[in-house]
Scaffold this motif. Structure first.
Motif, mmCIF file in Angstrom:
data_model
loop_
_atom_site.group_PDB
_atom_site.id
_atom_site.type_symbol
_atom_site.label_atom_id
_atom_site.label_comp_id
_atom_site.label_asym_id
_atom_site.label_seq_id
_atom_site.Cartn_x
_atom_site.Cartn_y
_atom_site.Cartn_z
ATOM 1 N N ALA A 28 -21.226 9.289 -4.508
ATOM 2 C CA ALA A 28 -20.070 8.628 -3.471
ATOM 3 C C ALA A 28 -19.552 7.242 -4.070
ATOM 4 O O ALA A 28 -18.581 7.201 -3.897
ATOM 5 N N LEU A 29 -20.457 6.554 -4.606
ATOM 6 C CA LEU A 29 -20.116 5.199 -5.064
ATOM 7 C C LEU A 29 -19.097 5.399 -6.229
ATOM 8 O O LEU A 29 -18.097 4.585 -6.230
ATOM 9 N N ARG A 32 -15.708 6.667 -4.831
ATOM 10 C CA ARG A 32 -15.104 5.806 -4.060
ATOM 11 C C ARG A 32 -14.292 4.641 -5.284
ATOM 12 O O ARG A 32 -13.164 4.331 -5.062
ATOM 13 N N ARG A 33 -14.922 4.566 -6.553
ATOM 14 C CA ARG A 33 -14.406 3.711 -7.444
ATOM 15 C C ARG A 33 -12.900 4.564 -8.009
ATOM 16 O O ARG A 33 -12.026 3.785 -8.309
ATOM 17 N N GLY A 35 -11.279 6.389 -6.041
ATOM 18 C CA GLY A 35 -10.193 6.702 -4.830
ATOM 19 C C GLY A 35 -10.665 7.765 -3.961
ATOM 20 O O GLY A 35 -9.892 8.058 -3.221
ATOM 21 N N VAL A 36 -11.799 8.536 -4.347
ATOM 22 C CA VAL A 36 -12.023 9.634 -3.457
ATOM 23 C C VAL A 36 -13.083 9.518 -2.540
ATOM 24 O O VAL A 36 -14.031 8.617 -2.931
ATOM 25 N N ARG A 37 -12.862 9.579 -1.374
ATOM 26 C CA ARG A 37 -13.980 9.469 -0.493
ATOM 27 C C ARG A 37 -14.862 10.470 0.081
ATOM 28 O O ARG A 37 -13.959 11.529 0.519
ATOM 29 N N LEU A 38 -15.819 10.520 -0.072
ATOM 30 C CA LEU A 38 -16.728 11.771 0.425
ATOM 31 C C LEU A 38 -17.317 11.314 1.719
ATOM 32 O O LEU A 38 -17.930 10.306 2.259
ATOM 33 N N PRO A 39 -17.212 12.284 2.366
ATOM 34 C CA PRO A 39 -17.490 12.487 4.146
ATOM 35 C C PRO A 39 -19.134 12.549 4.344
ATOM 36 O O PRO A 39 -19.434 12.882 5.450
ATOM 37 N N ASP A 41 -21.255 9.872 5.335
ATOM 38 C CA ASP A 41 -21.588 9.119 6.447
ATOM 39 C C ASP A 41 -21.151 10.043 7.726
ATOM 40 O O ASP A 41 -21.947 9.998 8.747
ATOM 41 N N ARG A 42 -20.295 10.648 7.711
ATOM 42 C CA ARG A 42 -19.842 11.485 8.954
ATOM 43 C C ARG A 42 -20.826 12.584 8.974
ATOM 44 O O ARG A 42 -21.231 13.205 10.225
#
Length: 61
Positions: A28-29, A32-33, A35-39, A41-42
């Motif tokens: 996930a980190l 994010r670098r 530019g993709v966000r993995l869900p 946390d949701r």
């Protein structure tokens, strides 16, 4: 009896989701670098909410 099994299964799913979230943290980190966000946390929040609802349902019976 069903409520106890439901709560136990929900708790196991919640724990599995937390473990999966921990394992996916490096991915996930890195995502994010890029530019993709993995869900993730949701996913953990949804499993936690389901576990809490299972506990509330049991107490009202």
């Amino acid at each position: 009896m069903f409520h106890a099994m439901h709560r136990t299964a929900t708790f196991a799913l919640y724990q599995l989701t937390i473990a999966l979230g921990i394992l996916l943290m490096p991915v996930a980190l890195l995502a994010r670098r890029v530019g993709v966000r993995l869900p993730v946390d949701r996913m953990v929040e949804a499993a936690g909410a389901a576990y809490e609802r299972a506990g509330v349902e049991r107490r009202t019976d």
